[in-house]
Design a protein around this motif. Structure first.
Motif, PDB file in Angstrom:
ATOM      1  N   ARG A 148      12.715  18.022  60.682  1.00 58.56           N
ATOM      2  CA  ARG A 148      11.749  19.088  61.002  1.00 58.56           C
ATOM      3  C   ARG A 148      11.246  19.676  59.682  1.00 58.56           C
ATOM      4  O   ARG A 148      11.878  19.508  58.646  1.00 58.56           O
ATOM      5  CB  ARG A 148      12.373  20.168  61.881  1.00 58.56           C
ATOM      6  N   PRO A 149      10.122  20.368  59.707  1.00 55.49           N
ATOM      7  CA  PRO A 149       9.628  21.010  58.486  1.00 55.49           C
ATOM      8  C   PRO A 149      10.540  22.148  58.039  1.00 55.49           C
ATOM      9  O   PRO A 149      11.285  22.708  58.843  1.00 55.49           O
ATOM     10  CB  PRO A 149       8.261  21.567  58.898  1.00 55.49           C
ATOM     11  N   GLY A 150      10.463  22.487  56.762  1.00 52.01           N
ATOM     12  CA  GLY A 150      11.192  23.640  56.240  1.00 52.01           C
ATOM     13  C   GLY A 150      12.427  23.267  55.466  1.00 52.01           C
ATOM     14  O   GLY A 150      12.709  22.107  55.201  1.00 52.01           O
ATOM     15  N   ASP A 151      13.176  24.294  55.107  1.00 51.30           N
ATOM     16  CA  ASP A 151      14.420  24.115  54.367  1.00 51.30           C
ATOM     17  C   ASP A 151      15.590  24.032  55.343  1.00 51.30           C
ATOM     18  O   ASP A 151      15.467  24.390  56.499  1.00 51.30           O
ATOM     19  CB  ASP A 151      14.619  25.286  53.400  1.00 51.30           C
ATOM     20  N   GLY A 152      16.722  23.559  54.876  1.00 50.11           N
ATOM     21  CA  GLY A 152      17.911  23.465  55.720  1.00 50.11           C
ATOM     22  C   GLY A 152      17.782  22.399  56.793  1.00 50.11           C
ATOM     23  O   GLY A 152      18.322  22.532  57.875  1.00 50.11           O
ATOM     24  N   THR A 153      17.070  21.316  56.469  1.00 48.64           N
ATOM     25  CA  THR A 153      16.828  20.258  57.442  1.00 48.64           C
ATOM     26  C   THR A 153      17.728  19.055  57.164  1.00 48.64           C
ATOM     27  O   THR A 153      18.431  19.012  56.157  1.00 48.64           O
ATOM     28  CB  THR A 153      15.352  19.815  57.369  1.00 48.64           C
ATOM     29  N   THR A 154      17.670  18.070  58.053  1.00 44.18           N
ATOM     30  CA  THR A 154      18.440  16.847  57.899  1.00 44.18           C
ATOM     31  C   THR A 154      17.508  15.718  57.492  1.00 44.18           C
ATOM     32  O   THR A 154      16.453  15.526  58.091  1.00 44.18           O
ATOM     33  CB  THR A 154      19.139  16.501  59.228  1.00 44.18           C
ATOM     34  N   ARG A 155      17.905  14.967  56.480  1.00 40.06           N
ATOM     35  CA  ARG A 155      17.123  13.809  56.038  1.00 40.06           C
ATOM     36  C   ARG A 155      17.364  12.659  57.016  1.00 40.06           C
ATOM     37  O   ARG A 155      18.489  12.210  57.190  1.00 40.06           O
ATOM     38  CB  ARG A 155      17.532  13.398  54.631  1.00 40.06           C
ATOM     39  N   VAL A 156      16.272  12.155  57.623  1.00 38.24           N
ATOM     40  CA  VAL A 156      16.404  11.102  58.621  1.00 38.24           C
ATOM     41  C   VAL A 156      15.882   9.752  58.136  1.00 38.24           C
ATOM     42  O   VAL A 156      16.187   8.719  58.735  1.00 38.24           O
ATOM     43  CB  VAL A 156      15.738  11.494  59.958  1.00 38.24           C
ATOM     44  N   ALA A 157      15.084   9.745  57.059  1.00 32.67           N
ATOM     45  CA  ALA A 157      14.554   8.490  56.521  1.00 32.67           C
ATOM     46  C   ALA A 157      14.077   8.725  55.093  1.00 32.67           C
ATOM     47  O   ALA A 157      13.882   9.864  54.669  1.00 32.67           O
ATOM     48  CB  ALA A 157      13.414   7.976  57.390  1.00 32.67           C
ATOM     49  N   CYS A 158      13.852   7.629  54.380  1.00 26.35           N
ATOM     50  CA  CYS A 158      13.418   7.714  52.986  1.00 26.35           C
ATOM     51  C   CYS A 158      12.621   6.467  52.646  1.00 26.35           C
ATOM     52  O   CYS A 158      12.919   5.371  53.139  1.00 26.35           O
ATOM     53  CB  CYS A 158      14.653   7.817  52.088  1.00 26.35           C
TER      54      CYS A 158
END
Length: 168
Positions: A148-158
């Motif tokens: 999701r947008p913003g800080d404190g998120t989870t990285r799901v892809a790169c």
């Protein structure tokens, strides 16, 4: 293996004295331990399934002004994602991409390349970010997709991108 990586990530660097340059990279997502490695890595297939595709285009003008465009298809439909340029290439773990790239380390305003996007019913999305500054050599290497947008998120892809840089 080099041909496989080239097929997964095509980068085109166009030189020119009057128009700057363009880097264009494409990839298909695969899990980190996939038999055929990819520059596009998915850590959570419920958000970014294997075989979803991504394209990142960077255009930097002669004065250093830079536009980065992102297009993605085949991901979770009707969802808002966060995305940003990060300092290191993608790796086996989401944290391998390191922190977000910052034009002025520690500054807060208009300092990062943010590519947050929302997807349509088919799971396609796009984003663009433009700045008066360019990327520094060796300090921008990937685009990280977050749940999701913003800080404190989870990285799901790169996606590892061979970004160009401003020479000064």
């Amino acid at each position: 293996m080099l041909a496989t990586l080239s097929a997964a990530t095509a980068a085109l660097l166009l030189g020119g004295t009057t128009s700057g340059y363009t880097v264009d990279a494409e990839g298909r997502f695969a899990p980190p331990a996939a038999f055929v490695p990819s520059a596009a890595v998915t850590y959570d297939q419920s958000y970014v399934p294997a075989a979803a595709s991504i394209r990142v285009r960077q255009h930097t003008g002669m004065g250093g002004a830079t536009t980065i465009d992102l297009r993605i298809t085949g991901v979770r439909p009707h969802h808002s994602f966060g995305a940003a340029v990060h300092q290191h290439p993608c790796g086996t773990l989401p944290a391998d991409a390191g922190p977000r790239y910052q034009d002025q380390p520690g500054a807060t305003e208009d300092n990062e390349v943010r590519l947050d996007f929302s997807t349509d019913a088919q799971g396609a999305g796009r984003a663009s970010d433009q700045h008066t500054w360019g990327l520094r050599r060796g300090e921008a290497a990937s685009v990280v997709i977050q749940d999701r947008p913003g800080d404190g998120t989870t990285r799901v892809a790169c996606f590892t991108v061979p970004f160009g840089w401003v020479t000064e």
